[in-house]
Scaffold this motif. Structure first.
Motif, short mmCIF file in Angstrom:
data_model
loop_
_atom_site.label_atom_id
_atom_site.label_comp_id
_atom_site.label_asym_id
_atom_site.label_seq_id
_atom_site.Cartn_x
_atom_site.Cartn_y
_atom_site.Cartn_z
N HIS A 121 0.83 -1.21 0.00
CA HIS A 121 0.00 0.00 0.00
C HIS A 121 0.87 1.26 0.00
O HIS A 121 0.58 2.23 -0.73
N LEU A 128 -7.48 3.00 -1.37
CA LEU A 128 -7.69 1.69 -0.76
C LEU A 128 -6.86 0.66 -1.51
O LEU A 128 -6.87 0.63 -2.74
N LEU A 130 -7.03 -3.09 -2.10
CA LEU A 130 -8.09 -4.09 -1.99
C LEU A 130 -7.50 -5.49 -2.05
O LEU A 130 -7.01 -5.92 -3.09
N TYR A 172 -8.10 -5.13 3.87
CA TYR A 172 -7.75 -3.93 3.10
C TYR A 172 -6.83 -3.02 3.91
O TYR A 172 -6.73 -3.12 5.12
N ALA A 174 -6.52 1.26 4.03
CA ALA A 174 -7.21 2.46 3.56
C ALA A 174 -6.48 3.72 4.04
O ALA A 174 -5.84 3.73 5.09
N ILE A 178 -10.58 8.10 2.67
CA ILE A 178 -11.68 7.24 2.22
C ILE A 178 -13.02 7.70 2.78
O ILE A 178 -14.07 7.51 2.17
N ILE A 198 -17.05 1.04 -1.57
CA ILE A 198 -16.00 0.57 -2.48
C ILE A 198 -16.32 0.86 -3.96
O ILE A 198 -15.41 1.25 -4.71
N MET A 205 -8.26 2.56 -6.45
CA MET A 205 -7.87 1.40 -5.65
C MET A 205 -6.86 0.57 -6.42
O MET A 205 -6.88 0.52 -7.64
#
Length: 230
Positions: A121, A128, A130, A172, A174, A178, A198, A205
Motif C-alpha cells: 500500500h 484503498l 483491496l 484492506y 485504507a 476514504i 467501495i 484502488m
C-alpha cells in the motif's frame, strides 16, 4: 499503526455453535479466531485495534481483557444495533485520522502477510488497497475488475453475472481520505463497504492478491478451516 477488526456479526449460519459463543471466538485448530488475528496484527506492527461487538459482547470483552497480547491496545465499540461495516468505521472516524489503517473482516481466516500488504500500500498510496482472492463462487462475493497495472477499474457486490473471479477478501488498507466517499449516516440506515463505499473508489484502488481466504461463517467452511490448511 491502527486497524479495524470487524467481528460483530451474529453468526446465524453457524447455529447452534454460535448460540453460546460469538463467531470470532470459535476455535480454529484449537485457537480462537480472534487470537489468530491479534497475532497477525501485532506481527505486522499494529499497535492499536478497534473492535466492534454486538452478539455475546460480554464474552468478547472478557477475552480481550485476559488474552490480548502485550503490545496491542484494543478499543471496544459496542453496537446495540448493527451499523454495517462502513457504519462502524464512520462512527469511529477520528480513531483513523492519522494515516493508513487496516480494515479486516474478522470472520475470515487467511494466510495473508499483513506486513507485506501494508508495504504494498505504501508504494502507491491509493485510497484503498483491496485484498482479493480467486473465488469459487464469485456471484456470492464483491467482485473486482483489475487492469494490467493492478488498478481496480470496476467493482460490484454480489453480481448476477460476474465479470471476473477476483473477490474482495475483507482485508484492506485504507487512507483516511476514504471517509470523504462515505454516504451521510442516517439513524435507520446500515452502511456497507461493499455496496455503499467501495464502488465509489473505482480507479483509485489497487489490487493485492491473497492466496487463501476462508469465510468461516458456514458449517462447511468452518470444517474446512479446521482441516489443517492454515
Amino acid at each position: 499503526m491502527k486497524a479495524a477488526l470487524l467481528i460483530a456479526g451474529l453468526g446465524t449460519r453457524l447455529r447452534p455453535l454460535t448460540d453460546s459463543i460469538p463467531k470470532c471466538l470459535l476455535p480454529i485448530n484449537g485457537v480462537p479466531l480472534l487470537a489468530i488475528w491479534f497475532d497477525k496484527l501485532l506481527a505486522a506492527g499494529v499497535t492499536e485495534v478497534l473492535i466492534n461487538t454486538h452478539w455475546l459482547a460480554g464474552q468478547v470483552v472478557d477475552f480481550i481483557a485476559h488474552s490480548t497480547p502485550e503490545g496491542l491496545k484494543v478499543r471496544v465499540f459496542y453496537e446495540p444495533t448493527l451499523l454495517g461495516s462502513a457504519g462502524t468505521l464512520a462512527a469511529n472516524r477520528r480513531f483513523f485520522s492519522e494515516g493508513p489503517f487496516f480494515i479486516i473482516y474478522g470472520d475470515n481466516l487467511s494466510d495473508v502477510d499483513l506486513a507485506d500488504l501494508y508495504a504494498a500500500h505504501l508504494e502507491q498510496r491509493p485510497l484503498l488497497t483491496l485484498g482479493t482472492f480467486e473465488a469459487e463462487f464469485p456471484e456470492r462475493c464483491g467482485i473486482a475488475e483489475i487492469d494490467e497495472q493492478g488498478v481496480v477499474q470496476g467493482f460490484v457486490e454480489k453480481p448476477e453475472k460476474p465479470l471476473s473471479n477476483h473477490a474482495a477478501a475483507g482485508i484492506y488498507v485504507a487512507e483516511p481520505e476514504i471517509f470523504d466517499y462515505f454516504p451521510e449516516p442516517e439513524a435507520s440506515t446500515v452502511i456497507d463497504l461493499g455496496f455503499d463505499v467501495i464502488p465509489k473508489l473505482v480507479g483509485q484502488m489497487r489490487n493485492y492478491s491473497i492466496n487463501q481466504v476462508i469465510d468461516i461463517g458456514t458449517p462447511e467452511n468452518y470444517r474446512k478451516a479446521n482441516g489443517g490448511l492454515f
